[in-house]
Motif scaffolding. Structure first.
Motif, PDB file in Angstrom:
ATOM      1  N   ALA A  63       0.928  -1.260  -0.042  1.00  0.00           N
ATOM      2  CA  ALA A  63      -0.058   0.170  -0.089  1.00  0.00           C
ATOM      3  C   ALA A  63       0.865   1.298   0.130  1.00  0.00           C
ATOM      4  N   THR A  64       1.846   1.263   0.772  1.00  0.00           N
ATOM      5  CA  THR A  64       3.037   2.434   0.690  1.00  0.00           C
ATOM      6  C   THR A  64       3.544   2.659  -0.652  1.00  0.00           C
ATOM      7  N   ARG A  65       3.705   1.642  -1.428  1.00  0.00           N
ATOM      8  CA  ARG A  65       4.457   1.720  -2.718  1.00  0.00           C
ATOM      9  C   ARG A  65       3.408   2.372  -3.634  1.00  0.00           C
ATOM     10  N   GLU A  66       2.015   1.794  -3.472  1.00  0.00           N
ATOM     11  CA  GLU A  66       1.073   2.280  -4.163  1.00  0.00           C
ATOM     12  C   GLU A  66       0.540   3.867  -4.104  1.00  0.00           C
ATOM     13  N   LEU A  67       0.565   4.248  -2.771  1.00  0.00           N
ATOM     14  CA  LEU A  67       0.160   5.445  -2.299  1.00  0.00           C
ATOM     15  C   LEU A  67       1.127   6.585  -2.473  1.00  0.00           C
ATOM     16  N   PHE A  68       2.193   6.112  -2.078  1.00  0.00           N
ATOM     17  CA  PHE A  68       3.321   7.171  -1.792  1.00  0.00           C
ATOM     18  C   PHE A  68       4.585   6.841  -2.730  1.00  0.00           C
ATOM     19  N   GLY A  69       4.504   5.764  -3.613  1.00  0.00           N
ATOM     20  CA  GLY A  69       5.745   5.431  -4.478  1.00  0.00           C
ATOM     21  C   GLY A  69       7.064   5.097  -3.546  1.00  0.00           C
ATOM     22  N   ARG A  70       6.964   4.659  -2.590  1.00  0.00           N
ATOM     23  CA  ARG A  70       8.227   4.101  -1.758  1.00  0.00           C
ATOM     24  C   ARG A  70       7.816   2.895  -1.073  1.00  0.00           C
ATOM     25  N   GLU A  71       8.974   2.260  -0.996  1.00  0.00           N
ATOM     26  CA  GLU A  71       8.890   1.084  -0.203  1.00  0.00           C
ATOM     27  C   GLU A  71       8.780   1.245   1.248  1.00  0.00           C
ATOM     28  N   LEU A  72       8.649   0.406   2.152  1.00  0.00           N
ATOM     29  CA  LEU A  72       8.428   0.389   3.821  1.00  0.00           C
ATOM     30  C   LEU A  72       9.222  -0.633   4.234  1.00  0.00           C
ATOM     31  N   ASP A  73      10.329  -0.060   5.130  1.00  0.00           N
ATOM     32  CA  ASP A  73      11.006  -1.098   5.541  1.00  0.00           C
ATOM     33  C   ASP A  73      10.288  -1.893   6.585  1.00  0.00           C
ATOM     34  N   ARG A  84       1.991  -6.639  26.885  1.00  0.00           N
ATOM     35  CA  ARG A  84       2.343  -7.672  25.937  1.00  0.00           C
ATOM     36  C   ARG A  84       1.388  -8.267  25.133  1.00  0.00           C
ATOM     37  N   ASN A  85       0.015  -8.037  25.721  1.00  0.00           N
ATOM     38  CA  ASN A  85      -1.030  -8.333  24.997  1.00  0.00           C
ATOM     39  C   ASN A  85      -1.878  -7.122  24.640  1.00  0.00           C
ATOM     40  N   ALA A  86      -2.209  -7.053  23.536  1.00  0.00           N
ATOM     41  CA  ALA A  86      -2.798  -5.667  22.988  1.00  0.00           C
ATOM     42  C   ALA A  86      -3.353  -5.705  21.550  1.00  0.00           C
ATOM     43  N   SER A  87      -4.121  -5.007  21.279  1.00  0.00           N
ATOM     44  CA  SER A  87      -4.794  -4.801  19.839  1.00  0.00           C
ATOM     45  C   SER A  87      -3.910  -3.467  19.363  1.00  0.00           C
ATOM     46  N   VAL A  88      -2.793  -3.802  18.258  1.00  0.00           N
ATOM     47  CA  VAL A  88      -2.207  -2.888  17.759  1.00  0.00           C
ATOM     48  C   VAL A  88      -2.634  -2.505  16.368  1.00  0.00           C
ATOM     49  N   ARG A  89      -2.395  -1.237  15.959  1.00  0.00           N
ATOM     50  CA  ARG A  89      -2.511  -0.620  14.615  1.00  0.00           C
ATOM     51  C   ARG A  89      -1.236   0.125  14.259  1.00  0.00           C
ATOM     52  N   VAL A  90      -0.966  -0.081  12.946  1.00  0.00           N
ATOM     53  CA  VAL A  90       0.173   0.654  12.322  1.00  0.00           C
ATOM     54  C   VAL A  90      -0.504   1.543  11.265  1.00  0.00           C
ATOM     55  N   TYR A  91      -0.538   2.854  11.183  1.00  0.00           N
ATOM     56  CA  TYR A  91      -0.710   3.692  10.146  1.00  0.00           C
ATOM     57  C   TYR A  91       0.394   4.379   9.498  1.00  0.00           C
ATOM     58  N   VAL A  92      -0.085   4.419   8.320  1.00  0.00           N
ATOM     59  CA  VAL A  92       1.196   5.036   7.205  1.00  0.00           C
ATOM     60  C   VAL A  92       0.462   6.284   6.507  1.00  0.00           C
ATOM     61  N   TYR A  93       1.249   7.377   6.753  1.00  0.00           N
ATOM     62  CA  TYR A  93       0.536   8.634   6.420  1.00  0.00           C
ATOM     63  C   TYR A  93       1.460   9.342   5.197  1.00  0.00           C
ATOM     64  N   PRO A  94       1.096  10.314   4.630  1.00  0.00           N
ATOM     65  CA  PRO A  94       1.922  11.010   3.662  1.00  0.00           C
ATOM     66  C   PRO A  94       3.415  11.197   4.327  1.00  0.00           C
ATOM     67  N   ASP A  95       4.318  11.346   3.513  1.00  0.00           N
ATOM     68  CA  ASP A  95       5.830  11.472   3.771  1.00  0.00           C
ATOM     69  C   ASP A  95       6.061  10.120   4.453  1.00  0.00           C
ATOM     70  N   VAL A  96       5.202   9.156   4.275  1.00  0.00           N
ATOM     71  CA  VAL A  96       5.458   7.817   5.087  1.00  0.00           C
ATOM     72  C   VAL A  96       5.913   8.068   6.646  1.00  0.00           C
ATOM     73  N   ARG A  97       4.815   9.027   7.112  1.00  0.00           N
ATOM     74  CA  ARG A  97       4.967   9.077   8.640  1.00  0.00           C
ATOM     75  C   ARG A  97       4.340   7.888   9.048  1.00  0.00           C
ATOM     76  N   ILE A  98       4.890   7.058  10.258  1.00  0.00           N
ATOM     77  CA  ILE A  98       4.239   6.015  10.838  1.00  0.00           C
ATOM     78  C   ILE A  98       3.638   6.137  12.002  1.00  0.00           C
ATOM     79  N   ALA A  99       2.495   5.844  12.468  1.00  0.00           N
ATOM     80  CA  ALA A  99       1.943   5.926  13.618  1.00  0.00           C
ATOM     81  C   ALA A  99       1.664   4.383  14.048  1.00  0.00           C
ATOM     82  N   VAL A 100       1.799   4.263  15.510  1.00  0.00           N
ATOM     83  CA  VAL A 100       1.581   3.011  15.958  1.00  0.00           C
ATOM     84  C   VAL A 100       0.474   3.453  17.285  1.00  0.00           C
ATOM     85  N   THR A 101      -0.588   2.552  17.428  1.00  0.00           N
ATOM     86  CA  THR A 101      -1.318   2.626  18.565  1.00  0.00           C
ATOM     87  C   THR A 101      -1.594   1.128  19.205  1.00  0.00           C
ATOM     88  N   VAL A 102      -1.360   1.383  20.523  1.00  0.00           N
ATOM     89  CA  VAL A 102      -1.654   0.282  21.200  1.00  0.00           C
ATOM     90  C   VAL A 102      -2.675   0.092  22.241  1.00  0.00           C
TER      91      VAL A 102
END
Length: 253
Positions: free
Chosen positions: A54-64, A82-100
């Motif tokens: 999705a990062t390649r398609e939306l932002f033209g960059r790979e995600l490590d 250690r037990n959680a619902s986790v979300r990883v969001y990727v925004y413009p400029d490939v800024r990454i947000a993680v919610t726990v």
């Protein structure tokens, strides 16, 4: 009991920078959602591949992927969970947000009653942000006494649930609708482990199926009704589905 406020980090730092917060407010991006148990995730490679594609398609960059794993592990450590619902969001400029946040309950989900709505998500192959339409229809379904909305075309072809994938049982095979949809991680893990096929499923076909179930990152649940069509809970089928999912190994972050 009150629900704790989710812990949010962006690029490994608390979300306090106004510039970073502005990226979150664009409404343009994508994400993945996962359940973490003892610092492990089922289908971790699938989550990382989803994010990279999705990062390649939306932002033209790979995600490590290693960087993403490091951010998730760091957010879990900072939150003390250690037990959680986790979300990883990727925004413009490939800024990454993680919610726990608090983990989803373990075990089978409660049986669900669904209602259909004429709506297909744009770019359904991406788990993208800005899902107002599906959220609107799901909330309307719940106000009407249902658990979830099923998204259909104007011609009655079924694609997916508002936040789930849906599958049907014809007595021989698990049938996943072939209409464009988001291939969820749970669906992707289950499909090769069950006797599965993909084919068009329409509203007119529903009465011919013996059972149905829905899947997402939080649960797998039997379906007892779609609009006026009712389904028995096939305990044997659901036992196979749960066993198939339980057989998936956990991956270390």
């Amino acid at each position: 009991m009150t629900t704790p406020t989710p812990h949010i980090e962006i690029e490994g730092a608390p979300a306090t920078d106004p510039g970073l917060l502005a990226a979150l407010m664009t409404g343009f991006g994508h994400f993945t959602a996962m359940q973490v148990r003892d610092g492990r995730v089922k289908g971790l490679d699938l989550h990382l591949d989803r994010l990279d594609r999705a990062t390649r398609e939306l932002f033209g960059r790979e995600l490590d992927g290693k960087h993403v794993r490091t951010l998730i592990a760091g957010a879990l450590a900072t939150s003390g969970q250690r037990n959680a619902s986790v979300r990883v969001y990727v925004y413009p400029d490939v800024r990454i947000a993680v919610t726990v946040a608090a983990p989803a309950p373990d075990g089978p989900g409660a049986p669900q009653r669904l209602t259909t709505v004429e709506y297909w998500r744009p770019a359904p192959h991406i788990k993208h942000l800005g899902g107002f339409g599906q959220s609107y229809h799901r909330a309307a379904a719940q106000r009407a006494g249902f658990d979830e909305a099923v998204l259909t075309s104007p011609y009655g072809e079924i694609a997916e649930g508002a936040i789930t994938n849906i599958a049907f049982w014809d007595g021989t095979s698990v049938v996943w609708p072939s209409a464009p949809c988001l291939r969820g991680i749970a669906m992707t893990l289950l499909e090769p482990r069950l006797e599965s096929v993909r084919r068009p499923v329409t509203l007119a076909d529903l009465a011919g199926y013996r059972a149905a179930f829905v899947t997402n990152s939080r649960s797998i649940a039997a379906v007892t009704a779609i609009d006026e069509v009712t389904f028995a809970v096939d305990e044997e089928l659901m036992g196979r589905v749960y066993s198939a999912y339980d057989s998936v190994e956990w991956d270390e972050l």
